[in-house]
Design an enzyme around this catalytic site. Structure first.
Site, PDB file in Angstrom:
ATOM      1  N   SER A 142     -44.869 -47.514 -39.286  1.00 33.79           N
ATOM      2  CA  SER A 142     -44.405 -46.299 -39.956  1.00 33.79           C
ATOM      3  C   SER A 142     -45.311 -45.903 -41.115  1.00 33.79           C
ATOM      4  CB  SER A 142     -42.976 -46.503 -40.462  1.00 33.79           C
ATOM      5  OG  SER A 142     -42.881 -47.655 -41.284  1.00 33.79           O
TER       6      SER A 142
ATOM      7  N   HIS B 144     -45.244 -43.709 -33.538  1.00 34.41           N
ATOM      8  CA  HIS B 144     -44.179 -43.936 -34.509  1.00 34.41           C
ATOM      9  C   HIS B 144     -42.892 -43.284 -34.017  1.00 34.41           C
ATOM     10  CE1 HIS B 144     -42.472 -43.144 -38.791  1.00 34.41           C
ATOM     11  NE2 HIS B 144     -41.901 -44.188 -38.221  1.00 34.41           N
TER      12      HIS B 144
ATOM     13  N   GLU C 104     -44.214 -39.606 -33.642  1.00 28.85           N
ATOM     14  CA  GLU C 104     -45.412 -39.267 -34.407  1.00 28.85           C
ATOM     15  C   GLU C 104     -46.587 -40.007 -33.764  1.00 28.85           C
ATOM     16  OE1 GLU C 104     -45.823 -38.496 -39.212  1.00 28.85           O
ATOM     17  OE2 GLU C 104     -44.904 -40.335 -38.509  1.00 28.85           O
TER      18      GLU C 104
ATOM     19  N   ASN D 179     -43.321 -40.271 -43.388  1.00 24.45           N
ATOM     20  CA  ASN D 179     -42.991 -41.100 -44.553  1.00 24.45           C
ATOM     21  C   ASN D 179     -43.715 -40.676 -45.821  1.00 24.45           C
ATOM     22  OD1 ASN D 179     -40.955 -42.868 -43.643  1.00 24.45           O
ATOM     23  ND2 ASN D 179     -42.469 -43.921 -42.389  1.00 24.45           N
TER      24      ASN D 179
END
Length: 333
Positions: A149, A170, A182, A220
């Site tokens: 992540s 991800h 992702e 993130n």
């Protein structure tokens, strides 16, 4: 090169051989039938579930049979939930379960894999060690993906001899439900590998979004500073847990508040990602809140430990604020 020159048989044969070798080296999603998943925790068993449900043979790998049996039980429970919601039938459930084989030996699991997806703990040293082993144990054509992540795909790829075949996938939690994947291109990730992974993500019902390899990627880099700021808001006594989450749910239309979401993600994971952002950018705005650091050190990690900002000892159906934060005027200072 002129037409006359390529009449030389040796040159023609060399060109034909090159074309054959090049064509054989290009995978398509039709050839991506054998998937190996390393790590059978929340993300790993979800990834195994969604690939098996969509017709792939899956090798699920972890350190012990007990952990793997727990993962299969979780997958079965999630499939039963899909049946109850009339999303799948009993035949699909059984086909999905029988498509997953479990392994404690990585070499046996990946020896003929077309794609390996690493979903181990978010620790750089561990991931680098796994990818070194994968590079040695997998066929040269195998694509290696990480569900990281936040950790650099370029750094992970650097310990292999196939950086062009290393990529980030991800997935979002819970994997069987959340549509987004992702897709992170490392510095050396090839266009062909990126296309294959984008295509196979669509084939398993996901919506892939391609991003470049910078700390935190997109998800993130945006999400973790918000969660960190919510923790600071609690830490500084601006408002309590319920008040903070209610403002974000009702005012910003978020399905759950940032503190509840942090508990779902795992406070240790949040802390690890913030460290990656802080180290990667050198910007103090990514420095983790001292309250988050203390909670992780105390073992209060959210749902996985039974307590975080909320008390999860009775399950996840009801939101109960953790006793330490039950006073909305909580302030550490």
């Amino acid at each position: 090169m002129t037409v006359d020159k390529i009449q030389n048989p040796d040159i023609i044969y060399t060109l034909i051989a090159f074309v054959i070798i090049f064509a054989a080296s290009i995978k398509t999603t039709k050839s991506m039938e054998k998937i190996a998943v390393i790590g059978s925790g929340t993300m790993g068993n979800g990834i195994a579930h969604i690939f098996a449900q969509n017709g792939r043979k899956v090798a699920l790998i972890d350190v012990s049979e007990d952990v793997l049996m727990k993962a299969i039980a979780t997958i079965t429970k999630n499939l039963d939930r899909q049946i109850k919601k009339e999303q799948i039938d009993e035949e699909t459930k059984m086909r999905t379960i029988t498509s997953i084989s479990t392994f404690t030996d990585m070499g046996d699991a990946v020896k003929d894999a077309d794609l390996v997806i690493e979903a181990a703990t978010e620790k750089l040293a561990l991931k680098l060690d796994i990818f070194r082993q994968l590079d040695q144990k997998c066929p040269p054509s195998t694509i290696l993906a990480s569900n990281t992540s936040s950790i650099s795909i370029t750094k992970i790829a650097s310990v292999t001899k196939r950086p062009e075949k290393v990529i980030g996938m991800h997935f979002m939690n819970p994997v069987p439900v959340m549509k987004l994947v992702e897709i992170i291109r490392g510095y050396s990730t090839s266009d062909t590998v990126t296309r294959i992974i984008m295509d196979i993500s669509k084939e398993i019902g996901k919506v892939p979004v391609e991003v470049n390899d910078y700390p935190g990627f997109v998800s993130n880099r945006i999400l973790m500073p918000m969660i960190n700021e919510a923790i600071y808001t609690l830490f500084e006594g601006v408002a309590g847990v319920d008040e903070i989450d209610t403002v974000m749910k009702l005012g910003m239309a978020h399905p759950m508040g940032p503190l509840q979401l942090a508990d779902f993600i795992g406070l240790d994971v949040c802390l690890s990602i913030l460290h990656v952002l802080h180290d990667g950018f050198g910007n103090p705005k990514y420095a983790p809140c001292p309250l988050l650091v203390n909670m992780v050190e105390a073992g209060h990690l959210g749902i996985k430990s039974g307590t975080g900002f909320y008390d999860w000892s009775q399950g996840t159906k009801e939101l109960i604020i953790a006793p330490r934060f039950s006073d909305s005027q909580y302030e550490l200072n």
